[in-house]
Every structure is written in structure tokens, then in C-alpha cells.
Design a protein around this motif. Structure first.
Motif, PDB file in Angstrom:
ATOM      1  N   PHE A  45       0.816  -1.216   0.000  1.00 24.51           N
ATOM      2  CA  PHE A  45       0.000   0.000   0.000  1.00 24.51           C
ATOM      3  C   PHE A  45       0.854   1.272   0.000  1.00 24.51           C
ATOM      4  N   ARG A  46       2.093   1.176   0.432  1.00 25.35           N
ATOM      5  CA  ARG A  46       2.961   2.366   0.435  1.00 25.35           C
ATOM      6  C   ARG A  46       3.182   2.906  -0.970  1.00 25.35           C
ATOM      7  N   TYR A  47       3.035   2.029  -1.977  1.00 28.69           N
ATOM      8  CA  TYR A  47       3.297   2.413  -3.363  1.00 28.69           C
ATOM      9  C   TYR A  47       2.023   2.668  -4.156  1.00 28.69           C
ATOM     10  N   ALA A  94       4.182  -1.552  11.768  1.00 29.95           N
ATOM     11  CA  ALA A  94       5.364  -2.411  11.738  1.00 29.95           C
ATOM     12  C   ALA A  94       5.938  -2.512  10.333  1.00 29.95           C
ATOM     13  N   ASN A  95       5.141  -2.136   9.327  1.00 35.20           N
ATOM     14  CA  ASN A  95       5.581  -2.186   7.939  1.00 35.20           C
ATOM     15  C   ASN A  95       5.757  -0.797   7.329  1.00 35.20           C
ATOM     16  N   ASP A  96       5.933   0.196   8.209  1.00 39.06           N
ATOM     17  CA  ASP A  96       6.245   1.553   7.771  1.00 39.06           C
ATOM     18  C   ASP A  96       5.165   2.149   6.865  1.00 39.06           C
ATOM     19  N   LEU A  97       3.907   1.788   7.150  1.00 40.60           N
ATOM     20  CA  LEU A  97       2.783   2.371   6.417  1.00 40.60           C
ATOM     21  C   LEU A  97       2.124   3.415   7.295  1.00 40.60           C
ATOM     22  N   TRP A  98       2.060   4.648   6.822  1.00 41.81           N
ATOM     23  CA  TRP A  98       1.515   5.743   7.615  1.00 41.81           C
ATOM     24  C   TRP A  98       0.239   6.311   6.997  1.00 41.81           C
ATOM     25  N   LYS A  99      -0.414   5.489   6.191  1.00 42.53           N
ATOM     26  CA  LYS A  99      -1.753   5.830   5.734  1.00 42.53           C
ATOM     27  C   LYS A  99      -2.735   5.420   6.834  1.00 42.53           C
ATOM     28  N   PRO A 100      -3.809   6.175   7.018  1.00 41.66           N
ATOM     29  CA  PRO A 100      -4.733   5.880   8.125  1.00 41.66           C
ATOM     30  C   PRO A 100      -5.452   4.549   7.937  1.00 41.66           C
ATOM     31  N   VAL A 101      -5.555   3.795   9.040  1.00 45.62           N
ATOM     32  CA  VAL A 101      -6.225   2.497   9.042  1.00 45.62           C
ATOM     33  C   VAL A 101      -7.320   2.522  10.103  1.00 45.62           C
ATOM     34  N   VAL A 102      -8.526   2.161   9.698  1.00 40.24           N
ATOM     35  CA  VAL A 102      -9.675   2.075  10.598  1.00 40.24           C
ATOM     36  C   VAL A 102     -10.045   0.602  10.745  1.00 40.24           C
ATOM     37  N   ALA A 103     -10.222   0.125  11.964  1.00 36.92           N
ATOM     38  CA  ALA A 103     -10.606  -1.264  12.205  1.00 36.92           C
ATOM     39  C   ALA A 103     -12.110  -1.353  12.406  1.00 36.92           C
ATOM     40  N   ALA A 104     -12.743  -2.292  11.714  1.00 34.90           N
ATOM     41  CA  ALA A 104     -14.175  -2.567  11.873  1.00 34.90           C
ATOM     42  C   ALA A 104     -14.314  -3.917  12.549  1.00 34.90           C
ATOM     43  N   VAL A 105     -14.841  -3.922  13.769  1.00 34.26           N
ATOM     44  CA  VAL A 105     -14.860  -5.132  14.606  1.00 34.26           C
ATOM     45  C   VAL A 105     -16.286  -5.617  14.830  1.00 34.26           C
ATOM     46  N   GLU A 106     -16.504  -6.874  14.488  1.00 32.74           N
ATOM     47  CA  GLU A 106     -17.754  -7.568  14.812  1.00 32.74           C
ATOM     48  C   GLU A 106     -17.374  -8.861  15.529  1.00 32.74           C
ATOM     49  N   GLY A 107     -18.141  -9.259  16.523  1.00 31.36           N
ATOM     50  CA  GLY A 107     -17.878 -10.509  17.210  1.00 31.36           C
ATOM     51  C   GLY A 107     -16.627 -10.439  18.075  1.00 31.36           C
ATOM     52  N   MET A 108     -15.929 -11.562  18.175  1.00 31.55           N
ATOM     53  CA  MET A 108     -14.779 -11.665  19.076  1.00 31.55           C
ATOM     54  C   MET A 108     -13.522 -11.022  18.485  1.00 31.55           C
ATOM     55  N   ALA A 109     -12.788 -10.344  19.354  1.00 26.06           N
ATOM     56  CA  ALA A 109     -11.445  -9.859  19.019  1.00 26.06           C
ATOM     57  C   ALA A 109     -10.584 -10.180  20.230  1.00 26.06           C
ATOM     58  N   CYS A 110      -9.615 -11.049  20.058  1.00 24.12           N
ATOM     59  CA  CYS A 110      -8.868 -11.474  21.228  1.00 24.12           C
ATOM     60  C   CYS A 110      -7.423 -11.805  20.886  1.00 24.12           C
ATOM     61  N   GLY A 111      -6.591 -11.788  21.929  1.00 22.89           N
ATOM     62  CA  GLY A 111      -5.204 -12.227  21.796  1.00 22.89           C
ATOM     63  C   GLY A 111      -4.466 -11.535  20.668  1.00 22.89           C
ATOM     64  N   GLY A 112      -3.998 -12.334  19.717  1.00 24.24           N
ATOM     65  CA  GLY A 112      -3.196 -11.809  18.621  1.00 24.24           C
ATOM     66  C   GLY A 112      -3.901 -10.789  17.753  1.00 24.24           C
ATOM     67  N   ALA A 113      -5.232 -10.687  17.852  1.00 26.92           N
ATOM     68  CA  ALA A 113      -5.944  -9.639  17.114  1.00 26.92           C
ATOM     69  C   ALA A 113      -5.450  -8.263  17.513  1.00 26.92           C
ATOM     70  N   PHE A 114      -4.901  -8.164  18.738  1.00 25.45           N
ATOM     71  CA  PHE A 114      -4.490  -6.853  19.246  1.00 25.45           C
ATOM     72  C   PHE A 114      -3.269  -6.302  18.528  1.00 25.45           C
ATOM     73  N   GLN A 210      -1.341  11.976   6.147  1.00 24.67           N
ATOM     74  CA  GLN A 210      -0.246  11.094   6.549  1.00 24.67           C
ATOM     75  C   GLN A 210       0.684  11.778   7.553  1.00 24.67           C
ATOM     76  N   GLY A 211       0.868  13.077   7.401  1.00 26.50           N
ATOM     77  CA  GLY A 211       1.669  13.805   8.384  1.00 26.50           C
ATOM     78  C   GLY A 211       1.023  13.799   9.756  1.00 26.50           C
ATOM     79  N   THR A 212      -0.297  13.895   9.777  1.00 31.82           N
ATOM     80  CA  THR A 212      -1.023  13.862  11.044  1.00 31.82           C
ATOM     81  C   THR A 212      -0.931  12.478  11.685  1.00 31.82           C
ATOM     82  N   VAL A 213      -1.066  11.435  10.870  1.00 34.94           N
ATOM     83  CA  VAL A 213      -0.913  10.072  11.392  1.00 34.94           C
ATOM     84  C   VAL A 213       0.473   9.899  12.011  1.00 34.94           C
TER      85      VAL A 213
END
Length: 259
Positions: A45-47, A94-114, A210-213
Motif C-alpha cells: 500500500f505504500r506504493y 510495523a511495515n512503515d505504512l503511515w496511511k490511516p487504518v480504521v478497524a471494523a470489529v464484529e464478534g470476538m477480538a482477542c489475543g493476537g488480534a491486538f 499522513q503527516g497527522t498520522v
């Protein structure tokens, strides 16, 4: 690039992409192949200049993600000072992507999801979503997960979630009250709300966004990096052997309390 278990859709008109963990039958648990694929997706996505905001979600509605697939075999070094964690690079930051990411969560989110939720800008959740961390229940140290969530939740809340293990789940409403979730929707409505927010963000000048992120993440970056650096040692020293973990997992109780 096509990776089993991951679906990527791009709307070049709005500038929003959707990354979906697509293993609904397995509660969107992450395989080793998916972990490598997520890293490649974020770096790619950086490109893609036409993609200006991203939504990450899980398929099926029963779970956003339940962490790493327990069938995955990850050989570990013998040194207590290091650990091979396949989820370390599944998030955008962790992959040097500074575009905004929004998470949409339904149901369970646990452990490694974090690992994923901890590197999103904000979370939108359906009212039936629940958040929990079962590590201690199964004789495992919650280190990376706790560090990620400590950036988003009051200390007492993340401490209680981590220490209570699988015995307690945080409701979406409680997560909203404590700041983990920024918007609640009726069940099934999280993705539409996240897309609407991402569409607004994608409509703003990309350099400013991206600067704000980057500025937002710089606030806690030093403390976060230092804390994550301690995590491998704590996990290596505190985890029970895999066979004991499996015994606890196989004999787990399904009872839990939602608050």
C-alpha cells in the motif's frame, strides 16, 4: 498478490481499500501464510498513491480475529532472550505504512488480534463485539498484546483484561466507555461506519493526513518501542512449555463473564 485467508478490495474512486481476514470458519485465526501476506499487503500500500485510507475487518461476523492459528508450528530459538513471533509484522505501522487504518470489529477480538487493532488509528465496533485476552488462562505471557492495548486503554482496564484471561470479556459498550472503541454501531454495521469514516479521511489532502498520522504515533513511539523490546524476553521466560499450554487449552472452560 493473492494470499489464502486474506481478501483485499480497492475502491479507486473513493481512495479506500478494505483488507478482510477471510477465514470465518476458523474465527479468522491467522496462519503463518496469512501473517506473511499481511506484511506484504501493508508494504504494498505504500506504493499505491490512489489508496489513501484503509479499513481492516474480519469475515463472517462471529469474530474479527482470534489471534494466531493454534495449529501453526513456530520453531523457537533456545535462547531465553529472543522469540520468533509470526505476528510481529502483521500491522501497518510495523511495515512503515503511515496511511490511516480504521478497524471494523464484529464478534470476538482477542489475543493476537491486538497486534492489528493496536496499529489502527481508531476502532469502530458492532454492539455485540467483545474483547478479551486468554493468554494467562493457557499459561502464556501476554506481552506484545498488552503493550499494544496499553496504548489505547486505561491501565486498570488493560491490566484486568490481561490478568483475568479467558474468564472475562469486555463488551463493545464498555470498550467504548473506556476509549478503545470510538464508535458503536448496531450489530453488523461496523464495516459500513468504518468505510464512511475512511471515505471522509481519504477525501482530505493526503500529505496532511499522513503527516497527522505520523505526528499522532510519535507521541508514544519511544515508550511503545521500549516496551515491545522487553516483550520477547518476558514471553520466553514466562510461557509454559507448549505441551502444557495444549493441556490447558484442551481442558479449557467455556464459561466467561461479559462486562
Amino acid at each position: 498478490m493473492s494470499v489464502p485467508g486474506i481478501t483485499v478490495e480497492r475502491d479507486r474512486e473513493t481512495g479506500v481499500a478494505v483488507v478482510t481476514l477471510d477465514r470465518a470458519a476458523k474465527h479468522n485465526a491467522i496462519t503463518l501464510e496469512m501473517a506473511r501476506g499481511l506484511s506484504a499487503v501493508w508494504r504494498g500500500f505504500r506504493y499505491e498513491d490512489e489508496i489513501r485510507a484503509i479499513v481492516v475487518t474480519g469475515a463472517g461476523g462471529r469474530a474479527f480475529c482470534t489471534g494466531v492459528d493454534r495449529s501453526a508450528e513456530v520453531p523457537q530459538p533456545s535462547s531465553p532472550y529472543t522469540i520468533d513471533d509470526p505476528l510481529l509484522t502483521i500491522g501497518p505501522k510495523a511495515n512503515d505504512l503511515w496511511k490511516p487504518v480504521v478497524a471494523a470489529v464484529e464478534g470476538m477480538a482477542c489475543g493476537g488480534a491486538f497486534y492489528l487493532l493496536g496499529e489502527a488509528e481508531f476502532l469502530v465496533a458492532g454492539e455485540d463485539a467483545t474483547f478479551f485476552d486468554p493468554h494467562t488462562t493457557y499459561g502464556m505471557v501476554s506481552a506484545f498484546e498488552t503493550v499494544h492495548m496499553a496504548q489505547r486503554m486505561p491501565f486498570g482496564e488493560v491490566a484486568r483484561m490481561a490478568l483475568m484471561g479467558g474468564a472475562e470479556r469486555i463488551s463493545a459498550r464498555r470498550a467504548h466507555e473506556t476509549g478503545l472503541v470510538s464508535e458503536l454501531t448496531p450489530p453488523g454495521g461496523a464495516l459500513a461506519a468504518a468505510l464512511a469514516a475512511a471515505g471522509v479521511i481519504a477525501g482530505h489532502p493526503t500529505e496532511a493526513v499522513q503527516g497527522t498520522v505520523r505526528a499522532l504515533w510519535s507521541v508514544r513511539e519511544a515508550a511503545r518501542a521500549q516496551a515491545l523490546a522487553h516483550a520477547p524476553h518476558l514471553v520466553a521466560l514466562g510461557n509454559l512449555p507448549p505441551d502444557r499450554q495444549a493441556e490447558l487449552f484442551d481442558g479449557r472452560s467455556t464459561g466467561h463473564r461479559v462486562r
